[in-house]
Design a protein around this motif. Structure first.
Motif, short mmCIF file in Angstrom:
data_model
loop_
_atom_site.label_atom_id
_atom_site.label_comp_id
_atom_site.label_asym_id
_atom_site.label_seq_id
_atom_site.Cartn_x
_atom_site.Cartn_y
_atom_site.Cartn_z
N HIS A 108 0.84 -1.20 0.00
CA HIS A 108 0.00 0.00 0.00
C HIS A 108 0.88 1.25 0.00
O HIS A 108 0.95 1.98 1.00
N PRO A 109 1.55 1.52 -1.11
CA PRO A 109 2.50 2.64 -1.13
C PRO A 109 1.87 4.01 -0.85
O PRO A 109 2.51 4.86 -0.24
N GLN A 110 0.62 4.22 -1.28
CA GLN A 110 -0.02 5.52 -1.01
C GLN A 110 -0.21 5.75 0.49
O GLN A 110 0.06 6.84 0.99
N GLN A 111 -0.68 4.71 1.18
CA GLN A 111 -0.86 4.83 2.62
C GLN A 111 0.49 4.96 3.34
O GLN A 111 0.60 5.67 4.33
N TRP A 112 1.52 4.29 2.82
CA TRP A 112 2.86 4.40 3.41
C TRP A 112 3.35 5.83 3.30
O TRP A 112 3.92 6.38 4.26
N GLY A 118 3.60 11.70 8.29
CA GLY A 118 3.06 12.11 9.58
C GLY A 118 1.55 12.20 9.63
O GLY A 118 0.99 12.59 10.66
N GLU A 119 0.88 11.83 8.56
CA GLU A 119 -0.58 11.83 8.56
C GLU A 119 -1.09 10.53 9.17
O GLU A 119 -0.41 9.52 9.14
N SER A 120 -2.30 10.58 9.69
CA SER A 120 -2.87 9.35 10.23
C SER A 120 -3.55 8.58 9.11
O SER A 120 -4.04 9.16 8.13
N ILE A 121 -3.56 7.28 9.25
CA ILE A 121 -4.26 6.42 8.29
C ILE A 121 -5.21 5.54 9.08
O ILE A 121 -4.99 5.26 10.26
N SER A 122 -6.28 5.11 8.42
CA SER A 122 -7.27 4.28 9.09
C SER A 122 -7.71 3.16 8.16
O SER A 122 -7.34 3.11 6.99
N ALA A 128 -11.19 2.14 0.92
CA ALA A 128 -11.38 3.03 -0.23
C ALA A 128 -10.46 2.64 -1.37
O ALA A 128 -10.84 2.68 -2.53
N GLN A 129 -9.24 2.25 -1.03
CA GLN A 129 -8.29 1.82 -2.06
C GLN A 129 -8.78 0.54 -2.72
O GLN A 129 -8.66 0.38 -3.92
#
Length: 133
Positions: A108-112, A118-122, A128-129
């Motif tokens: 999942h390179p976009q989420q990485w 420094g953004e949060s991911i859920s 959604a991906q």
């Protein structure tokens, strides 16, 4: 008895070399691909974690290579077992620790990129991906 100490020494030195090589793959790929890597965590001068100042500069393919490129170490471990080489086994075993971040970068390179910036991911980001593909 000396032979035993030699083998233990080879395992320790090879394992440390594998640990350093693992992080060096991340660092080298990040530097090559413009991610501005830096060592963010180390113990006794041995790097434990590489972070990136500009992860968004890297393409998805480059992120996958930088994060997933360390799968070479489990392969090296298996080759070492196959050929019966203790030094190859030691280096392969030392570098075989594949972390959650390595897996995230590979799959999942976009989420990485978001997480590394420094953004949060859920979970919703991954769901959604999955519907977008």
């Amino acid at each position: 008895m000396i032979e035993l100490f030699e083998q233990i020494g080879i395992l320790v030195v090879g394992g440390l070399a594998g640990l350093i090589a693992h992080e060096s793959v991340h660092y080298g790929c990040g530097r090559l691909f413009g991610g501005s890597p830096f060592v963010s965590k180390q113990t006794f001068y041995i790097p434990e974690q590489i972070d990136f100042e500009t992860p968004r500069q890297m393409t998805d393919r480059q992120v996958r290579i930088a994060g997933g490129g360390v799968v070479v170490f489990p392969i090296l471990l298996l080759v070492g077992v196959w050929i019966g080489s203790i030094p190859v086994i030691a280096v392969g075993a030392g570098g075989s620790g594949i972390s959650m971040y390595d897996t995230l970068a590979a799959y999942h390179p976009q989420q990485w990129k978001r997480f590394t910036a420094g953004e949060s991911i859920s979970r919703a980001d991954f769901e959604a991906q999955g519907t977008a593909e």
